[in-house]
Design a protein around this motif. Structure first.
Motif, PDB file in Angstrom:
ATOM      1  N   LYS A 212      -6.659  10.906   2.478  1.00 27.92           N
ATOM      2  CA  LYS A 212      -7.895  11.045   1.720  1.00 27.92           C
ATOM      3  C   LYS A 212      -8.546   9.713   1.367  1.00 27.92           C
ATOM      4  O   LYS A 212      -9.660   9.693   0.846  1.00 27.92           O
ATOM      5  N   ILE A 213      -7.863   8.616   1.635  1.00 26.49           N
ATOM      6  CA  ILE A 213      -8.385   7.308   1.249  1.00 26.49           C
ATOM      7  C   ILE A 213      -9.660   6.991   2.037  1.00 26.49           C
ATOM      8  O   ILE A 213      -9.808   7.391   3.200  1.00 26.49           O
TER       9      ILE A 213
ATOM     10  N   PHE B 208      -5.293   4.517  -5.028  1.00 26.45           N
ATOM     11  CA  PHE B 208      -6.567   3.938  -4.612  1.00 26.45           C
ATOM     12  C   PHE B 208      -7.525   5.012  -4.120  1.00 26.45           C
ATOM     13  O   PHE B 208      -7.122   6.002  -3.507  1.00 26.45           O
ATOM     14  N   ASP B 209      -8.809   4.783  -4.377  1.00 27.93           N
ATOM     15  CA  ASP B 209      -9.857   5.652  -3.846  1.00 27.93           C
ATOM     16  C   ASP B 209     -10.414   5.095  -2.537  1.00 27.93           C
ATOM     17  O   ASP B 209     -10.856   5.847  -1.673  1.00 27.93           O
ATOM     18  N   ALA B 210     -10.438   3.772  -2.418  1.00 27.67           N
ATOM     19  CA  ALA B 210     -10.997   3.136  -1.224  1.00 27.67           C
ATOM     20  C   ALA B 210     -10.281   1.819  -0.965  1.00 27.67           C
ATOM     21  O   ALA B 210      -9.769   1.180  -1.892  1.00 27.67           O
ATOM     22  N   VAL B 211     -10.255   1.427   0.285  1.00 34.61           N
ATOM     23  CA  VAL B 211      -9.705   0.141   0.698  1.00 34.61           C
ATOM     24  C   VAL B 211     -10.742  -0.558   1.568  1.00 34.61           C
ATOM     25  O   VAL B 211     -11.248   0.017   2.528  1.00 34.61           O
ATOM     26  N   ILE B 212     -11.078  -1.798   1.203  1.00 32.54           N
ATOM     27  CA  ILE B 212     -12.011  -2.610   1.974  1.00 32.54           C
ATOM     28  C   ILE B 212     -11.214  -3.740   2.619  1.00 32.54           C
ATOM     29  O   ILE B 212     -10.526  -4.489   1.923  1.00 32.54           O
ATOM     30  N   ILE B 213     -11.308  -3.857   3.922  1.00 31.56           N
ATOM     31  CA  ILE B 213     -10.594  -4.911   4.642  1.00 31.56           C
ATOM     32  C   ILE B 213     -11.604  -5.713   5.450  1.00 31.56           C
ATOM     33  O   ILE B 213     -12.459  -5.159   6.148  1.00 31.56           O
ATOM     34  N   GLY B 214     -11.500  -7.044   5.348  1.00 37.95           N
ATOM     35  CA  GLY B 214     -12.360  -7.928   6.126  1.00 37.95           C
ATOM     36  C   GLY B 214     -11.765  -8.217   7.494  1.00 37.95           C
ATOM     37  O   GLY B 214     -10.964  -7.438   8.020  1.00 37.95           O
ATOM     38  N   THR B 215     -12.136  -9.340   8.074  1.00 40.30           N
ATOM     39  CA  THR B 215     -11.657  -9.696   9.413  1.00 40.30           C
ATOM     40  C   THR B 215     -10.755 -10.920   9.402  1.00 40.30           C
ATOM     41  O   THR B 215     -10.491 -11.522  10.439  1.00 40.30           O
ATOM     42  N   ASP B 216     -10.303 -11.323   8.253  1.00 41.32           N
ATOM     43  CA  ASP B 216      -9.339 -12.407   8.117  1.00 41.32           C
ATOM     44  C   ASP B 216      -8.162 -11.852   7.324  1.00 41.32           C
ATOM     45  O   ASP B 216      -8.356 -11.360   6.210  1.00 41.32           O
ATOM     46  N   PRO B 217      -6.948 -11.854   7.879  1.00 39.12           N
ATOM     47  CA  PRO B 217      -6.503 -12.546   9.080  1.00 39.12           C
ATOM     48  C   PRO B 217      -6.846 -11.800  10.360  1.00 39.12           C
ATOM     49  O   PRO B 217      -7.334 -10.663  10.320  1.00 39.12           O
TER      50      PRO B 217
ATOM     51  N   PHE C  51       0.829  -1.205   0.000  1.00 30.56           N
ATOM     52  CA  PHE C  51       0.000   0.000   0.000  1.00 30.56           C
ATOM     53  C   PHE C  51       0.869   1.264   0.000  1.00 30.56           C
ATOM     54  O   PHE C  51       0.542   2.247  -0.671  1.00 30.56           O
ATOM     55  N   TRP C  52       1.952   1.249   0.751  1.00 32.25           N
ATOM     56  CA  TRP C  52       2.844   2.405   0.797  1.00 32.25           C
ATOM     57  C   TRP C  52       3.379   2.740  -0.590  1.00 32.25           C
ATOM     58  O   TRP C  52       3.431   3.909  -0.989  1.00 32.25           O
ATOM     59  N   LYS C  53       3.718   1.725  -1.347  1.00 29.36           N
ATOM     60  CA  LYS C  53       4.268   1.941  -2.689  1.00 29.36           C
ATOM     61  C   LYS C  53       3.216   2.470  -3.658  1.00 29.36           C
ATOM     62  O   LYS C  53       3.547   3.145  -4.637  1.00 29.36           O
TER      63      LYS C  53
END
Length: 357
Positions: free
Chosen positions: A82-83, A57-66, A50-52
């Motif tokens: 702004k993400i 990206f406009d949005a990031v969706i993260i679940g609960t795994d891991p 992500f740093w690179k």
């Protein structure tokens, strides 16, 4: 369902979507140390990537795994102010660890609890999969927009499939009514109430058969109480993904379990798979849980009780009732829980045209 051992490519384009995969160490996911180490390495790789590419990206969706994936949110926010950060919660952590884990894991989970409000403050949207789960999430005092978006079933046939006679015979013999448990049996699940129900049906000579087609940490342990006298109970092996629809369609009713204390922490995905195939459910679990409330408010099945054997006997004398329930379950899935419905809600959410629910 059999888990595929196929190695997937690190980079792939699927339906015009670029997929970037990340490998993790091959430590056992069934071991607490291994699971935590795998989680830490995987999250570190994600953050470096992500740093690179943080401005792409406009949005990031993260679940609960891991596990503990939510701890990435503050770092993602620092990298890009702004993400849009979205958390889609399937299993609630650290609560799932606190319910049933070794003492050292519970200690670690408790140590993370003070950081949860800090992590959640970075969020724009908090996506739950039920009201009971939302109540638990709100205890962290986050200020993100809330929305309920449930997972959809792996198999979504266009019409209610008829049982395959051969598979039906293999799982239920000549029984007039077949009840199937298909899927994971972990710490959150308990088959014993269903086994007791099967024995009650056997003693009352109700022509009902039960099949447990499970896997997981607790499956073998829980079915070890079966005896040769349990003649109306059968055990089935895994089904491949190709055979899954036929397996699910072989039953009249699907059994779903959730132990007390797990409500709002996990929501068994078996529920959605059953409805998608047009099958009502028999739920063993807390009445305040999401599945119990859906069963009651949407008339999708029954909550296991002392009267369930008699209810099954009544169904046998009125075949129209089970057929009507199958039609209703199928329609309800199409209207409330299908992939098409949920993706439409996702589109509204991401476009900003949604009212917080």
């Amino acid at each position: 369902m059999i888990r595929s051992k196929k190695t997937l490519p690190l980079n792939e384009t699927w339906k015009h979507v670029h997929i970037q995969r990340f490998s993790r160490p091959n430590f056992s996911q069934g071991n607490n140390f291994g699971r935590l180490f795998n989680s830490a390495i995987l999250q570190l790789k994600w953050l470096v990537f992500f740093w690179k590419h943080r401005k792409e990206f406009d949005a990031v969706i993260i679940g609960t795994d891991p596990q503990f994936a939510y701890m990435m949110f503050p770092f993602l926010r620092m990298m890009n102010r702004k993400i849009r950060l979205i958390h889609w919660v399937f299993d609630l952590y650290p609560e799932a660890i606190l319910v049933n884990s070794p003492s050292w894991m519970k200690l670690l989970a408790n140590l993370t609890k003070p950081f949860i409000p800090w992590a959640y403050r970075s969020l724009n949207d908090m996506i739950d999969i039920g009201e009971c789960m939302r109540k638990r999430l709100l205890q962290s005092h986050h200020h993100a927009r809330c929305q309920t978006l449930t997972p959809w079933a792996l198999k979504e046939p266009p019409t209610i499939p008829e049982p395959d006679p051969q598979i039906r015979q293999e799982l239920f013999g000549n029984a007039e009514l077949g009840l199937l448990y298909s899927g994971t049996v972990g710490y959150a699940h308990n088959l014993e109430p269903f086994i007791k129900l099967a024995r009650k049906c056997r003693d009352k000579k109700i022509n009902v058969a039960f099949c447990f087609a499970g896997y997981g940490n607790c499956f073998k342990q829980q079915i070890s109480i079966l005896t040769p006298e349990d003649t109306n109970i059968r055990i089935a092996d895994f089904a491949s993904e190709e055979e899954l629809e036929k397996r699910l369609a072989s039953a009249d009713i699907h059994m779903i379990s959730l132990r007390p204390g797990w409500e709002g922490i996990v929501v068994p995905s078996k529920f959605f798979g059953a409805l998608a195939i047009g099958r009502p459910v028999l739920f063993s679990g807390p009445e305040k849980s999401e599945i119990a409330q859906w069963c009651i408010t949407l008339n999708l099945g029954w909550i296991l009780s002392d009267d369930t054997a008699e209810q099954l006997e009544t169904i046998l004398s009125n075949k129209h009732q089970i057929n009507n329930l199958k039609q209703h379950a199928f329609r309800c899935y199409q209207q409330e829980f299908s992939k098409r419905c949920v993706l439409d809600r996702w589109k509204q959410l991401l476009s900003g045209n949604v009212v917080e629910s």
